[in-house]
Design a protein around this motif. Sequence first.
Motif, PDB file in Angstrom:
ATOM      1  N   VAL A  93       1.042  -1.110   0.007  1.00  0.00           N
ATOM      2  CA  VAL A  93       0.159   0.058   0.023  1.00  0.00           C
ATOM      3  C   VAL A  93       0.789   1.178  -0.187  1.00  0.00           C
ATOM      4  O   VAL A  93       1.775   1.305   0.887  1.00  0.00           O
ATOM      5  CB  VAL A  93      -0.945   0.090   1.133  1.00  0.00           C
ATOM      6  CG1 VAL A  93      -1.759   1.249   1.132  1.00  0.00           C
ATOM      7  CG2 VAL A  93      -1.778  -1.201   1.170  1.00  0.00           C
ATOM      8  N   TYR A  94       0.716   2.277  -0.747  1.00  0.00           N
ATOM      9  CA  TYR A  94       1.592   3.328  -1.059  1.00  0.00           C
ATOM     10  C   TYR A  94       0.830   4.537  -0.486  1.00  0.00           C
ATOM     11  O   TYR A  94      -0.476   4.726  -0.989  1.00  0.00           O
ATOM     12  CB  TYR A  94       2.138   3.512  -2.566  1.00  0.00           C
ATOM     13  CG  TYR A  94       2.950   2.594  -2.883  1.00  0.00           C
ATOM     14  CD1 TYR A  94       2.479   1.409  -3.236  1.00  0.00           C
ATOM     15  CD2 TYR A  94       4.266   3.156  -3.316  1.00  0.00           C
ATOM     16  CE1 TYR A  94       3.733   0.356  -3.662  1.00  0.00           C
ATOM     17  CE2 TYR A  94       5.271   2.100  -3.790  1.00  0.00           C
ATOM     18  CZ  TYR A  94       5.073   0.930  -3.953  1.00  0.00           C
ATOM     19  OH  TYR A  94       6.000  -0.142  -4.186  1.00  0.00           O
ATOM     20  N   TYR A  95       1.622   5.204   0.240  1.00  0.00           N
ATOM     21  CA  TYR A  95       0.975   6.375   0.990  1.00  0.00           C
ATOM     22  C   TYR A  95       1.682   7.832   0.601  1.00  0.00           C
ATOM     23  O   TYR A  95       3.034   7.624   0.297  1.00  0.00           O
ATOM     24  CB  TYR A  95       1.106   6.428   2.469  1.00  0.00           C
ATOM     25  CG  TYR A  95       0.317   5.324   2.931  1.00  0.00           C
ATOM     26  CD1 TYR A  95       0.798   3.901   3.179  1.00  0.00           C
ATOM     27  CD2 TYR A  95      -0.942   5.315   3.550  1.00  0.00           C
ATOM     28  CE1 TYR A  95       0.311   3.058   3.717  1.00  0.00           C
ATOM     29  CE2 TYR A  95      -1.515   4.363   4.061  1.00  0.00           C
ATOM     30  CZ  TYR A  95      -0.938   3.085   4.130  1.00  0.00           C
ATOM     31  OH  TYR A  95      -1.657   2.045   4.667  1.00  0.00           O
ATOM     32  N   CYS A  96       1.097   8.903   0.416  1.00  0.00           N
ATOM     33  CA  CYS A  96       1.643   9.946   0.266  1.00  0.00           C
ATOM     34  C   CYS A  96       1.677  10.816   1.435  1.00  0.00           C
ATOM     35  O   CYS A  96       0.256  10.562   2.215  1.00  0.00           O
ATOM     36  CB  CYS A  96       1.295  10.911  -0.983  1.00  0.00           C
ATOM     37  SG  CYS A  96      -0.353  11.390  -0.943  1.00  0.00           S
ATOM     38  N   ALA A  97       2.307  11.688   2.040  1.00  0.00           N
ATOM     39  CA  ALA A  97       2.527  12.499   3.138  1.00  0.00           C
ATOM     40  C   ALA A  97       3.199  13.853   2.734  1.00  0.00           C
ATOM     41  O   ALA A  97       3.957  13.912   1.899  1.00  0.00           O
ATOM     42  CB  ALA A  97       2.995  11.815   4.136  1.00  0.00           C
ATOM     43  N   ALA A  98       2.596  14.778   3.347  1.00  0.00           N
ATOM     44  CA  ALA A  98       2.886  16.272   3.317  1.00  0.00           C
ATOM     45  C   ALA A  98       3.724  16.500   4.686  1.00  0.00           C
ATOM     46  O   ALA A  98       3.302  16.313   5.771  1.00  0.00           O
ATOM     47  CB  ALA A  98       1.887  17.249   3.111  1.00  0.00           C
ATOM     48  N   GLY A  99       4.808  17.335   4.633  1.00  0.00           N
ATOM     49  CA  GLY A  99       5.722  17.667   5.713  1.00  0.00           C
ATOM     50  C   GLY A  99       6.992  18.248   5.340  1.00  0.00           C
ATOM     51  O   GLY A  99       7.259  19.218   4.656  1.00  0.00           O
ATOM     52  N   GLU A 100       8.248  17.671   6.012  1.00  0.00           N
ATOM     53  CA  GLU A 100       9.286  18.388   5.855  1.00  0.00           C
ATOM     54  C   GLU A 100      10.154  17.308   4.710  1.00  0.00           C
ATOM     55  O   GLU A 100       9.767  16.054   4.583  1.00  0.00           O
ATOM     56  CB  GLU A 100      10.021  18.136   7.196  1.00  0.00           C
ATOM     57  CG  GLU A 100       9.467  19.264   8.130  1.00  0.00           C
ATOM     58  CD  GLU A 100      10.448  19.322   9.573  1.00  0.00           C
ATOM     59  OE1 GLU A 100       9.600  19.622  10.478  1.00  0.00           O
ATOM     60  OE2 GLU A 100      11.402  18.617   9.440  1.00  0.00           O
ATOM     61  N   TYR A 101      11.156  17.916   4.028  1.00  0.00           N
ATOM     62  CA  TYR A 101      12.064  17.116   3.048  1.00  0.00           C
ATOM     63  C   TYR A 101      12.904  16.266   3.914  1.00  0.00           C
ATOM     64  O   TYR A 101      14.195  16.583   4.306  1.00  0.00           O
ATOM     65  CB  TYR A 101      12.836  18.299   2.313  1.00  0.00           C
ATOM     66  CG  TYR A 101      13.329  17.681   1.233  1.00  0.00           C
ATOM     67  CD1 TYR A 101      14.773  17.740   1.307  1.00  0.00           C
ATOM     68  CD2 TYR A 101      12.898  16.946   0.010  1.00  0.00           C
ATOM     69  CE1 TYR A 101      15.685  17.179   0.172  1.00  0.00           C
ATOM     70  CE2 TYR A 101      13.662  16.229  -0.812  1.00  0.00           C
ATOM     71  CZ  TYR A 101      14.944  16.352  -0.684  1.00  0.00           C
ATOM     72  OH  TYR A 101      15.761  15.779  -1.970  1.00  0.00           O
ATOM     73  N   GLY A 112      -2.153  10.514   3.428  1.00  0.00           N
ATOM     74  CA  GLY A 112      -3.277   9.969   2.739  1.00  0.00           C
ATOM     75  C   GLY A 112      -3.708   8.702   3.158  1.00  0.00           C
ATOM     76  O   GLY A 112      -3.265   8.132   4.099  1.00  0.00           O
ATOM     77  N   GLN A 113      -4.688   8.084   2.532  1.00  0.00           N
ATOM     78  CA  GLN A 113      -5.370   6.949   2.974  1.00  0.00           C
ATOM     79  C   GLN A 113      -4.797   5.544   2.385  1.00  0.00           C
ATOM     80  O   GLN A 113      -4.743   4.526   2.668  1.00  0.00           O
ATOM     81  CB  GLN A 113      -6.846   6.714   2.529  1.00  0.00           C
ATOM     82  CG  GLN A 113      -7.763   7.784   3.256  1.00  0.00           C
ATOM     83  CD  GLN A 113      -7.423   7.760   4.910  1.00  0.00           C
ATOM     84  OE1 GLN A 113      -7.829   6.656   5.423  1.00  0.00           O
ATOM     85  NE2 GLN A 113      -7.257   8.750   5.590  1.00  0.00           N
TER      86      GLN A 113
END
Length: 121
Positions: A93-101, A112-113
Amino acid sequence: QVELIESGGGSVQTGGSLRLSCAASDLTFGNYAIGWFRQAPGKEREFVGTISSRGSTTYYANSVKGRFTISRDDAKNTVYLQMNSLMPEDTAVYYCAAGEYTPRQQSYHYWGQGTQVTVSS
C-alpha cells in the motif's frame, strides 16, 4: 489542514509501470515537501522517496532509485510517483504525506489513505 488523496494503484506484471497521483485539497500545498511511503503485508511502513517544496530536489530509497521518479505540479496541487520496472517486492500500500523534506516518517504531518499496488510475477 491539508487533505491528501492517492490514486492510480492497481495490479501489473513484473516489469510493468504505474503512475500514482497524490492530490491535495489545500492551497498551501506548495509549501510542503511530499513524501511517498509504502507498507507491504506483515512489514513496517518504509520510505520510498520525497520531493522538496519547490520541486527542485528529490531523494529516493536505494531500493527504488533509478526505477521510480517523483514530480509535482503545484498548479494542480498534485504530486506524482512514476514507477517503472516494477517487481513483486514493490507490492504494498503506497501512501503520500506532506511535511518536511526528509525520509523520516515522523516529520510528515498529513497522510493520505493509501492506494494498493500489486505486482505479479
